[in-house]
Design a protein around this motif. Structure first.
Motif, mmCIF file in Angstrom:
data_model
loop_
_atom_site.group_PDB
_atom_site.id
_atom_site.type_symbol
_atom_site.label_atom_id
_atom_site.label_comp_id
_atom_site.label_asym_id
_atom_site.label_seq_id
_atom_site.Cartn_x
_atom_site.Cartn_y
_atom_site.Cartn_z
ATOM 1 N N LYS A 17 -18.343 -40.244 -18.861
ATOM 2 C CA LYS A 17 -18.809 -41.477 -18.223
ATOM 3 C C LYS A 17 -19.239 -41.237 -16.784
ATOM 4 N N LEU A 18 -18.545 -40.348 -16.086
ATOM 5 C CA LEU A 18 -18.817 -40.103 -14.679
ATOM 6 C C LEU A 18 -20.036 -39.214 -14.448
ATOM 7 N N TRP A 19 -20.198 -38.182 -15.272
ATOM 8 C CA TRP A 19 -21.118 -37.116 -14.920
ATOM 9 C C TRP A 19 -22.346 -36.963 -15.805
ATOM 10 N N MET A 20 -22.386 -37.567 -16.982
ATOM 11 C CA MET A 20 -23.529 -37.345 -17.862
ATOM 12 C C MET A 20 -24.831 -37.851 -17.253
ATOM 13 N N LYS A 21 -24.773 -38.920 -16.487
ATOM 14 C CA LYS A 21 -25.991 -39.473 -15.888
ATOM 15 C C LYS A 21 -26.119 -39.136 -14.400
ATOM 16 N N MET A 26 -23.886 -30.333 -12.087
ATOM 17 C CA MET A 26 -23.463 -28.940 -12.129
ATOM 18 C C MET A 26 -22.627 -28.598 -10.896
ATOM 19 N N VAL A 27 -21.582 -27.815 -11.109
ATOM 20 C CA VAL A 27 -20.690 -27.363 -10.037
ATOM 21 C C VAL A 27 -20.698 -25.835 -10.034
ATOM 22 N N THR A 28 -20.682 -25.243 -8.843
ATOM 23 C CA THR A 28 -20.690 -23.782 -8.749
ATOM 24 C C THR A 28 -19.500 -23.289 -7.932
ATOM 25 N N PHE A 29 -18.753 -22.355 -8.501
ATOM 26 C CA PHE A 29 -17.664 -21.676 -7.808
ATOM 27 C C PHE A 29 -18.088 -20.241 -7.521
ATOM 28 N N VAL A 64 -9.500 -21.152 -22.760
ATOM 29 C CA VAL A 64 -9.673 -22.424 -22.050
ATOM 30 C C VAL A 64 -10.409 -23.357 -23.004
ATOM 31 N N LYS A 65 -9.712 -24.336 -23.566
ATOM 32 C CA LYS A 65 -10.266 -25.132 -24.667
ATOM 33 C C LYS A 65 -11.519 -25.905 -24.291
ATOM 34 N N GLU A 66 -11.705 -26.196 -22.987
ATOM 35 C CA GLU A 66 -12.883 -26.947 -22.564
ATOM 36 C C GLU A 66 -14.182 -26.191 -22.827
ATOM 37 N N PHE A 67 -14.113 -24.878 -22.945
ATOM 38 C CA PHE A 67 -15.320 -24.111 -23.228
ATOM 39 C C PHE A 67 -15.906 -24.429 -24.603
ATOM 40 N N TYR A 68 -15.113 -24.979 -25.486
ATOM 41 C CA TYR A 68 -15.588 -25.244 -26.837
ATOM 42 C C TYR A 68 -16.344 -26.565 -26.955
ATOM 43 N N ILE A 69 -16.407 -27.337 -25.867
ATOM 44 C CA ILE A 69 -17.139 -28.603 -25.848
ATOM 45 C C ILE A 69 -18.277 -28.491 -24.837
ATOM 46 N N LEU A 70 -19.474 -28.955 -25.221
ATOM 47 C CA LEU A 70 -20.630 -28.845 -24.334
ATOM 48 C C LEU A 70 -21.515 -30.081 -24.466
ATOM 49 N N PRO A 71 -21.934 -30.671 -23.329
ATOM 50 C CA PRO A 71 -22.914 -31.750 -23.405
ATOM 51 C C PRO A 71 -24.294 -31.185 -23.730
ATOM 52 N N VAL A 72 -24.907 -31.695 -24.778
ATOM 53 C CA VAL A 72 -26.245 -31.271 -25.200
ATOM 54 C C VAL A 72 -27.097 -32.533 -25.307
ATOM 55 N N GLY A 73 -28.080 -32.667 -24.438
ATOM 56 C CA GLY A 73 -28.809 -33.921 -24.367
ATOM 57 C C GLY A 73 -27.849 -35.003 -23.898
ATOM 58 N N ASP A 74 -27.763 -36.085 -24.654
ATOM 59 C CA ASP A 74 -26.791 -37.135 -24.322
ATOM 60 C C ASP A 74 -25.596 -37.123 -25.255
ATOM 61 N N GLN A 181 -21.270 -21.306 -12.631
ATOM 62 C CA GLN A 181 -21.785 -22.677 -12.659
ATOM 63 C C GLN A 181 -21.391 -23.347 -13.967
ATOM 64 N N PHE A 182 -20.952 -24.592 -13.879
ATOM 65 C CA PHE A 182 -20.559 -25.320 -15.088
ATOM 66 C C PHE A 182 -20.909 -26.789 -14.954
ATOM 67 N N HIS A 183 -21.056 -27.457 -16.086
ATOM 68 C CA HIS A 183 -21.341 -28.890 -16.122
ATOM 69 C C HIS A 183 -20.014 -29.640 -16.015
ATOM 70 N N HIS A 184 -19.969 -30.613 -15.100
ATOM 71 C CA HIS A 184 -18.710 -31.311 -14.839
ATOM 72 C C HIS A 184 -18.232 -32.125 -16.038
ATOM 73 N N THR A 185 -19.140 -32.458 -16.941
ATOM 74 C CA THR A 185 -18.716 -33.139 -18.171
ATOM 75 C C THR A 185 -17.903 -32.205 -19.051
ATOM 76 N N GLN A 186 -18.265 -30.931 -19.038
ATOM 77 C CA GLN A 186 -17.583 -29.952 -19.880
ATOM 78 C C GLN A 186 -16.182 -29.633 -19.377
#
Length: 227
Positions: A17-21, A26-29, A64-74, A181-186
């Protein structure tokens, strides 16, 4: 295997809800890693440094389980497997993209790496596993030492991406600075931090069962085009 999941049925609902739109989600460490162990293993076993690093990236990510989920389009997509991408200089003097499925067995991963990077280099065609696996992009800038790099937010590819340059020697240790770099939704910063900590631990703890095992297996697909 990949399937669409509803944000409300995942741990990423609030982030969705926060980051898709968001204009730039993208965040970079940046992190400097001690890669001394990989240098030693590469010299001893003749396995490629880049392959060993890519392997460790996959090894750190699968925990890291979050790697298995990715926003693709919407949409929010869930994967069963993780692959790591590497950029290969092809025989035409250009670059091609090669996805390598992560497997825990280092010898098997090494064989896959040599086989498919050679294949991509020779036929100048990308190898894309994104329809089946969550792919971590990587790019090795070997022409110089870099302090970091920030990727672009294309709005098309939301995959995590890692960039590095040449490693540096300081006294008797070797260090490599990379950007992640990673997507904050992921994932959130804590998840990204855990991944980078995992990566450093996996680099330091990596061992090769038989440093002098059958060289012909490693050389089978090894050409001047391989990284």
């Amino acid at each position: 295997m990949v399937k669409e999941i509803q944000p409300k049925d995942s741990t990423r609902e609030a982030a969705y809800k926060l980051w898709m739109k968001a204009p730039n989600p993208m965040v970079t460490f940046f992190k400097t890693l001690d890669v001394t162990n990989l240098i030693k293993l590469s010299n001893k076993s003749h396995m490629k440094f880049n392959m060993l690093l890519v392997y460790c990236i996959g090894k750190a990510a699968v925990n890291v389980k979050e790697f298995y989920i990715l926003p693709v389009g919407d949409k929010l997509m869930q994967y069963d497997t993780i692959a790591v991408n590497t950029i290969v200089k092809n025989k035409a003097g250009e670059i091609s993209s090669c996805d390598i499925l992560y497997v825990e067995d280092l010898d098997v991963f090494n064989e896959q790496y040599l086989k498919y990077t050679n294949q991509v280099a020779e036929n100048c065609q990308d190898r894309d596993l994104s329809n089946d696996s969550m792919v971590i992009g990587t790019s090795a800038i070997l022409d110089t030492e870099i302090d970091g790099a920030v990727g672009m937010n294309s709005g098309i590819f939301n995959n995590p991406f890692i960039i590095w340059g040449r490693y540096k020697k300081k006294w008797f240790r070797y260090y490599l600075t990379l950007s992640f770099q990673f997507h904050h939704t992921q994932m959130d910063g804590a998840h990204a931090g855990r991944f980078l900590e995992n990566l450093q631990k996996d680099i330091k703890s990596l061992r090769i069962k038989a440093a002098n095992k059958d060289q012909t297996v490693r050389d089978k697909g090894d050409t001047k085009w391989n990284i």
